[in-house]
Design an enzyme around this catalytic site. Sequence first.
Site, PDB file in Angstrom:
ATOM      1  N   LYS A 184       0.720  -1.217  -0.167  1.00 47.52           N
ATOM      2  CA  LYS A 184      -0.095   0.040   0.088  1.00 47.52           C
ATOM      3  C   LYS A 184       0.748   1.169  -0.217  1.00 47.52           C
ATOM      4  CE  LYS A 184      -4.243  -2.099   1.937  1.00 47.52           C
ATOM      5  NZ  LYS A 184      -3.823  -3.224   1.765  1.00 47.52           N
ATOM      6  N   GLU A 203      -6.487   1.965  -2.421  1.00 46.33           N
ATOM      7  CA  GLU A 203      -5.841   0.935  -2.827  1.00 46.33           C
ATOM      8  C   GLU A 203      -6.309   0.208  -3.996  1.00 46.33           C
ATOM      9  OE1 GLU A 203      -6.057  -2.176   0.149  1.00 46.33           O
ATOM     10  OE2 GLU A 203      -7.973  -1.616   0.829  1.00 46.33           O
TER      11      GLU A 203
END
Length: 668
Positions: free
Chosen positions: A116, A292
Amino acid sequence: MFSKILIANRGEIACRVIKTAQRMGIATVAVYSDADARAPFVQMADEAVHIGPPPANESYLLADKIIAACKQTGAEAVHPGYGFLSERASFVEALEKEGIAFIGPPVNAIAAMGDKIESKKLAKEAGVNVVPGFVGEIRDTEHAVEISNDIGYPVMMKASAGGGGKGMRLAYSEKDVREGFEATKREGLNSFGDDRVFIEKFIEDPRHIEIQVLGDKHGTVLYLNERECSIQRRHQKVVEEAPSPFVTPEMRKKMGEQSIALAKAVGYHSAGTIELIVSGADPTGESFYFLEMNTRLQVEHPVTEAITGIDLVEQMIRVAAGEKLEMTQDDVKIDGWAIENRIYAEDPYRGFLPSTGRLVRYSTPVPAWAGDLRGVDGVRVDSGVQEGGEVSIFYDPMIAKLVTWAPTRDEAADLQVAALDRVVLEGLGHNVDFLSALMQHPRFRAGELTTGFIAEEYPDGFEGAEALGDMRRAVAAFVAGAEFTERARAGRISERLNGAPAPGSDWTVKLDGEQYAVTLGDGGGTVDGQWIAGTWDWQPGMRLSSATADGETYGVQLQRDGAWWDLITRGRQYRGMAVPARLTEHLGHMIEKVPPDTSKMLLCPMPGLLVKLHVGEGDAVEAGQPLATVEAMKMENILRAEKAGTISTINAEEGETLVVDAVILELE
């Protein structure tokens, strides 16, 4: 095209992949742990291979066992489902070395988007809006506090490799950061093998919108509209719908184009999802940010399938086999509205605590996996369990996904309420009542959603859907009708010489502390003098029946408990008793059972592992102070003191596995 594929997963998603593969004429192989030996997905597959004991890190997370199962059965490709190995780049590399196809995106895309921290850098470079925050390594708690103070509260702490709501903590103050940072690291390490954490600004009035993308190996990438996933609890989605009631055509186009840009930047193919956080406080809809990318099939993919008519699993398989997408962006339409509710083994009446156990009784409004992408008459049930099966502590507590499709959003929500009435679950706690309450909530119907919806609308917990006067009167009539029907039946089989007296039509119903006068008649009855026209098909022994009252149709679940009736309908549980009207004066003499006082005990609210005791005997504690941490369903739950006191006795030890209501400690 492949002739045989292996599904490296379990539960409903394994069933989902098997269903499409069977329709395509592809043989399937299931892998299973000891806990899943009799699970439906094992029965559905053409072949099944045992891969180990129940813990995922000894079975479903072992790539070498999956590869061995492929070699044993001759499976040419692997579909990973979601979770487990679905986003692990090393697994894809291992498959490639063995010449086994991966039904998913390329390894470089998984690696880039799975981190991430790195994915945010890539998104920024691709021209995608990103949330303000700190993208880099965080050394320790003090560093986390420093970063959070710089960003400005509230902030969100997230495990870099996290997902599914795990490894996330919202912090409104420095105290929250100090308390939650280490727990976030531990959850990341325990669930994903990675304890790195990043911190970003928490967007006010946030809506969670995601764009479904689909690409092939020939350079084509499409976006299949959006899904609204704002209704969440503990950062885990509860309700999803497509399209979003908030997104305009202009927003959809901008979000879709940015999502395609990011997908192309990493050479993406297969199905994937770009998750965005959108500020509901911005009426222009311009304030949307990249969160994300999930490089896999999403749990909520059925709502996209329902409005587009595109089978995402089929497309993933075809793309993996090298086929070109046969559709263009102009072919992607929005037809109607779809809503998905996740039915979980968690008890909303006990603070949504996980519940485990055997499904003593389990039935759904339509059979699981019946029908097409929209199910049967607009109701689709994706389920990986069956009656008599067990929901264990080892895996996610989801029992089923209930999906409804209709021409409009209100019709889809109405269909959800009617379908949820007909979900029968006994043996463990579940959230069906809560889901029904959500579907009926005025704010949900208005489309005014944020990720804080549940916390804002149910700050004191859940006690059942709101029951207005008309609803209560209808329920009182149902209780009186059940008592009349059962007594009439008992009279017919009593074998008395002169027969049994027929039950009268006048009743007094005691319902949740209120009292109603009910007179039953043909085609309905009066409740406190108000006529209710209705019918009911209930007969003794039935658990589920259909009823009408003043034009409304209800699915009613009814069960006798001594002199009382337990009744469930429209997201609320009722407890009622009906006695002949002539005996009304005696109701006041019935003794109510008083539950024992456990206010001085800390009880374990769910089956789980006692990870940490924060206090010792003799310690003075204040209200709200952490007393113990219990891990259940891969999530850490901090148990706090409800009032000030002194710890008198510690009854459990760290590392001990506790049953529900086990006494952890006592206060004085």
